[in-house]
Write a protein that holds these residues in place. Sequence first.
Motif, PDB file in Angstrom:
ATOM      1  N   GLY A   1      22.010 -13.928   2.294  1.00 61.65           N
ATOM      2  CA  GLY A   1      23.436 -14.079   2.003  1.00 61.65           C
ATOM      3  C   GLY A   1      24.197 -12.772   2.126  1.00 61.65           C
ATOM      4  N   THR A   2      23.660 -11.842   2.922  1.00 59.85           N
ATOM      5  CA  THR A   2      24.256 -10.519   3.090  1.00 59.85           C
ATOM      6  C   THR A   2      25.329 -10.531   4.171  1.00 59.85           C
ATOM      7  OG1 THR A   2      22.173  -9.458   2.453  1.00 59.85           O
ATOM      8  CG2 THR A   2      23.765  -8.106   3.654  1.00 59.85           C
ATOM      9  N   ASP A   3      26.506 -10.009   3.850  1.00 60.54           N
ATOM     10  CA  ASP A   3      27.550  -9.835   4.860  1.00 60.54           C
ATOM     11  C   ASP A   3      27.203  -8.621   5.712  1.00 60.54           C
ATOM     12  OD1 ASP A   3      29.091 -11.976   3.896  1.00 60.54           O
ATOM     13  OD2 ASP A   3      30.062 -10.694   2.408  1.00 60.54           O
ATOM     14  N   VAL A   4      27.348  -8.742   7.021  1.00 53.44           N
ATOM     15  CA  VAL A   4      26.962  -7.666   7.939  1.00 53.44           C
ATOM     16  C   VAL A   4      28.204  -7.126   8.643  1.00 53.44           C
ATOM     17  CG1 VAL A   4      25.565  -7.033   9.932  1.00 53.44           C
ATOM     18  CG2 VAL A   4      24.702  -8.720   8.285  1.00 53.44           C
ATOM     19  N   TYR A   5      28.343  -5.795   8.631  1.00 54.91           N
ATOM     20  CA  TYR A   5      29.458  -5.124   9.295  1.00 54.91           C
ATOM     21  C   TYR A   5      28.907  -4.131  10.312  1.00 54.91           C
ATOM     22  CZ  TYR A   5      32.228  -6.993   5.441  1.00 54.91           C
ATOM     23  OH  TYR A   5      32.841  -7.841   4.544  1.00 54.91           O
ATOM     24  N   LEU A   6      29.430  -4.170  11.515  1.00 48.67           N
ATOM     25  CA  LEU A   6      29.023  -3.255  12.573  1.00 48.67           C
ATOM     26  C   LEU A   6      30.140  -2.255  12.833  1.00 48.67           C
ATOM     27  CD1 LEU A   6      27.633  -5.868  15.160  1.00 48.67           C
ATOM     28  CD2 LEU A   6      26.458  -4.881  13.180  1.00 48.67           C
ATOM     29  N   THR A   7      29.806  -0.968  12.836  1.00 48.89           N
ATOM     30  CA  THR A   7      30.849   0.031  13.096  1.00 48.89           C
ATOM     31  C   THR A   7      31.353  -0.038  14.532  1.00 48.89           C
ATOM     32  OG1 THR A   7      29.179   1.712  13.589  1.00 48.89           O
ATOM     33  CG2 THR A   7      30.020   1.622  11.318  1.00 48.89           C
ATOM     34  N   SER A   8      30.601  -0.699  15.411  1.00 48.69           N
ATOM     35  CA  SER A   8      31.070  -0.861  16.787  1.00 48.69           C
ATOM     36  C   SER A   8      32.341  -1.704  16.853  1.00 48.69           C
ATOM     37  CB  SER A   8      29.982  -1.502  17.649  1.00 48.69           C
ATOM     38  OG  SER A   8      29.564  -2.745  17.112  1.00 48.69           O
ATOM     39  N   ASN A   9      32.639  -2.414  15.778  1.00 46.55           N
ATOM     40  CA  ASN A   9      33.866  -3.213  15.707  1.00 46.55           C
ATOM     41  C   ASN A   9      35.005  -2.464  15.038  1.00 46.55           C
ATOM     42  OD1 ASN A   9      32.600  -5.448  16.912  1.00 46.55           O
ATOM     43  ND2 ASN A   9      31.812  -6.154  14.939  1.00 46.55           N
ATOM     44  N   GLY A  10      34.810  -1.177  14.730  1.00 45.07           N
ATOM     45  CA  GLY A  10      35.839  -0.367  14.087  1.00 45.07           C
ATOM     46  C   GLY A  10      35.350   0.203  12.771  1.00 45.07           C
ATOM     47  N   ASN A  11      36.095   1.164  12.221  1.00 45.10           N
ATOM     48  CA  ASN A  11      35.734   1.744  10.929  1.00 45.10           C
ATOM     49  C   ASN A  11      35.529   0.655   9.889  1.00 45.10           C
ATOM     50  OD1 ASN A  11      36.117   4.224  12.129  1.00 45.10           O
ATOM     51  ND2 ASN A  11      37.921   4.783  10.921  1.00 45.10           N
ATOM     52  N   VAL A  12      34.494   0.802   9.089  1.00 44.50           N
ATOM     53  CA  VAL A  12      34.243  -0.119   7.984  1.00 44.50           C
ATOM     54  C   VAL A  12      34.626   0.599   6.697  1.00 44.50           C
ATOM     55  CG1 VAL A  12      32.524  -1.482   6.749  1.00 44.50           C
ATOM     56  CG2 VAL A  12      32.360  -1.228   9.241  1.00 44.50           C
ATOM     57  N   VAL A  13      35.562   0.017   5.944  1.00 43.22           N
ATOM     58  CA  VAL A  13      36.046   0.639   4.709  1.00 43.22           C
ATOM     59  C   VAL A  13      35.675  -0.247   3.533  1.00 43.22           C
ATOM     60  CG1 VAL A  13      38.056   1.489   3.439  1.00 43.22           C
ATOM     61  CG2 VAL A  13      37.966   1.716   5.939  1.00 43.22           C
ATOM     62  N   CYS A  14      34.968   0.333   2.590  1.00 42.23           N
ATOM     63  CA  CYS A  14      34.563  -0.377   1.384  1.00 42.23           C
ATOM     64  C   CYS A  14      35.319   0.220   0.195  1.00 42.23           C
ATOM     65  CB  CYS A  14      33.064  -0.233   1.180  1.00 42.23           C
ATOM     66  SG  CYS A  14      32.479  -0.947  -0.364  1.00 42.23           S
ATOM     67  N   LEU A  15      35.978  -0.626  -0.569  1.00 39.71           N
ATOM     68  CA  LEU A  15      36.768  -0.188  -1.722  1.00 39.71           C
ATOM     69  C   LEU A  15      36.276  -0.916  -2.972  1.00 39.71           C
ATOM     70  CD1 LEU A  15      39.265   1.531  -2.588  1.00 39.71           C
ATOM     71  CD2 LEU A  15      40.625  -0.548  -2.299  1.00 39.71           C
ATOM     72  N   THR A  16      36.019  -0.154  -4.032  1.00 41.42           N
ATOM     73  CA  THR A  16      35.559  -0.761  -5.271  1.00 41.42           C
ATOM     74  C   THR A  16      36.193  -0.093  -6.483  1.00 41.42           C
ATOM     75  OG1 THR A  16      33.617  -1.250  -6.649  1.00 41.42           O
ATOM     76  CG2 THR A  16      33.523   0.753  -5.313  1.00 41.42           C
ATOM     77  N   ASP A  17      36.428  -0.902  -7.528  1.00 38.18           N
ATOM     78  CA  ASP A  17      36.908  -0.369  -8.810  1.00 38.18           C
ATOM     79  C   ASP A  17      35.756  -0.213  -9.790  1.00 38.18           C
ATOM     80  OD1 ASP A  17      36.318  -2.986  -9.430  1.00 38.18           O
ATOM     81  OD2 ASP A  17      38.314  -3.519 -10.151  1.00 38.18           O
ATOM     82  N   GLY A  18      34.545  -0.407  -9.291  1.00 38.82           N
ATOM     83  CA  GLY A  18      33.368  -0.309 -10.144  1.00 38.82           C
ATOM     84  C   GLY A  18      32.872  -1.664 -10.620  1.00 38.82           C
ATOM     85  N   ASN A  19      33.713  -2.689 -10.464  1.00 39.11           N
ATOM     86  CA  ASN A  19      33.332  -4.043 -10.867  1.00 39.11           C
ATOM     87  C   ASN A  19      33.293  -4.991  -9.669  1.00 39.11           C
ATOM     88  OD1 ASN A  19      33.208  -3.604 -13.786  1.00 39.11           O
ATOM     89  ND2 ASN A  19      35.428  -3.320 -13.638  1.00 39.11           N
ATOM     90  N   HIS A  20      34.281  -4.858  -8.812  1.00 37.92           N
ATOM     91  CA  HIS A  20      34.360  -5.700  -7.626  1.00 37.92           C
ATOM     92  C   HIS A  20      34.398  -4.818  -6.391  1.00 37.92           C
ATOM     93  CE1 HIS A  20      36.298  -7.901 -11.006  1.00 37.92           C
ATOM     94  NE2 HIS A  20      35.569  -8.914 -10.537  1.00 37.92           N
ATOM     95  N   VAL A  21      33.974  -5.374  -5.268  1.00 36.50           N
ATOM     96  CA  VAL A  21      33.951  -4.617  -4.015  1.00 36.50           C
ATOM     97  C   VAL A  21      34.584  -5.452  -2.924  1.00 36.50           C
ATOM     98  CG1 VAL A  21      31.621  -5.423  -3.475  1.00 36.50           C
ATOM     99  CG2 VAL A  21      32.465  -3.334  -2.439  1.00 36.50           C
ATOM    100  N   GLU A  22      35.372  -4.807  -2.070  1.00 41.65           N
ATOM    101  CA  GLU A  22      35.988  -5.499  -0.944  1.00 41.65           C
ATOM    102  C   GLU A  22      35.883  -4.653   0.312  1.00 41.65           C
ATOM    103  OE1 GLU A  22      40.695  -4.415  -1.167  1.00 41.65           O
ATOM    104  OE2 GLU A  22      39.973  -5.921  -2.619  1.00 41.65           O
ATOM    105  N   PHE A  23      35.868  -5.314   1.460  1.00 44.31           N
ATOM    106  CA  PHE A  23      35.710  -4.638   2.729  1.00 44.31           C
ATOM    107  C   PHE A  23      36.903  -4.941   3.634  1.00 44.31           C
ATOM    108  CE2 PHE A  23      31.377  -2.973   2.818  1.00 44.31           C
ATOM    109  CZ  PHE A  23      30.834  -3.600   1.719  1.00 44.31           C
ATOM    110  N   LYS A  24      37.218  -3.975   4.465  1.00 44.15           N
ATOM    111  CA  LYS A  24      38.165  -4.196   5.554  1.00 44.15           C
ATOM    112  C   LYS A  24      37.668  -3.417   6.762  1.00 44.15           C
ATOM    113  CE  LYS A  24      41.361  -0.554   4.015  1.00 44.15           C
ATOM    114  NZ  LYS A  24      42.751  -0.239   3.630  1.00 44.15           N
ATOM    115  N   GLN A  25      38.066  -3.871   7.933  1.00 44.07           N
ATOM    116  CA  GLN A  25      37.571  -3.238   9.148  1.00 44.07           C
ATOM    117  C   GLN A  25      38.666  -3.191  10.205  1.00 44.07           C
ATOM    118  OE1 GLN A  25      33.991  -4.994  10.811  1.00 44.07           O
ATOM    119  NE2 GLN A  25      33.473  -3.071  11.827  1.00 44.07           N
ATOM    120  N   GLY A  26      38.671  -2.085  10.958  1.00 45.45           N
ATOM    121  CA  GLY A  26      39.656  -1.979  12.007  1.00 45.45           C
ATOM    122  C   GLY A  26      40.048  -0.540  12.271  1.00 45.45           C
TER     123      GLY A  26
END
Length: 297
Positions: free
Chosen positions: A272-297
């Motif tokens: 159930g792991t989400d996979v991000y490839l840097t070949s599709n652009g910068n991968v940015v992970c943001l967390t407040d210490g409780n939740h985590v979210e990703f954006k790419q581009g």
Amino acid sequence: MKKRERDWLPVTVLLLTVLLLVLCLVGFDHHEPDGPDGNGKAAESELSTDELQVTFFDVGKSDAILVEQSGYRMLIDTSFDDQADVLLDYFADHGIDTLDYLIITHFDKDHVGGADKILDAMHVKRVLEPDYTVEKKQFREYREALVRNGITAMRITDVERRSLGKASFIIYPPEEKDYDGNDNDLSLVLSLRYGTQSFLFTGDSEQERLTELMERTDLNLHHTVLKMPHHGIKEKNTIAFLETVRPVAAVVTCRNEWWISGKIKRTLNWLGTDVYLTSNGNVVCLTDGNHVEFKQG
């Protein structure tokens, strides 16, 4: 006798002059305590002090990862020599001129290649590196840049615990001095934790190094985010390693999706792991210490 009129104007001017001088002295005497960039104020950041951001740069089959928290910044690896400008342009666009840590996981050119340009262009406070040397051009240029900038790198020979703002990280050095000439297994491995979220940066660890990590009793391998070892290339024990880490998300620093084997893709999907490839652009992970979210581009 005629009463003499009081000459009030000079007195008023004098009082106003004194008041202005006092206000100036108070205003210019204000001192702001040193911040993480060492120049009296915290480095400018769009992040709140309660957020941690990890940026995996799109620099082909190479590693360059920026970690930011509360104005503190750590760069893990520097990509190829000809990709350093990608990092420097990003730093310039985001007002970044200081790195609290530069960590070189190992001395292959896709990890240390841009280090000399980073060291020459940025204020780098601390450099951490593995305990070995190589006879390679990029390594030599990196060493020359350290000397040129008056920096002594710290060689990591034992488990090292550090902090970055409100985040903490542990560096695990290789347990052997040599792996039959395989520099990849000499990679430093970092475990970073922020609140309930965690990140595992594995450099180019291959089979022997992955076995070491799985056998360590002082390392809880379960992490939220995994930087896939060796750009996603499959080893004999990669599947067992993934099943131990069980990441919520995995980031592959690669040139295209063909670097990942079908079996690894199926395992990550099963986990159930989400996979991000840097070949599709910068991968940015943001967390407040409780939740985590990703954006790419």
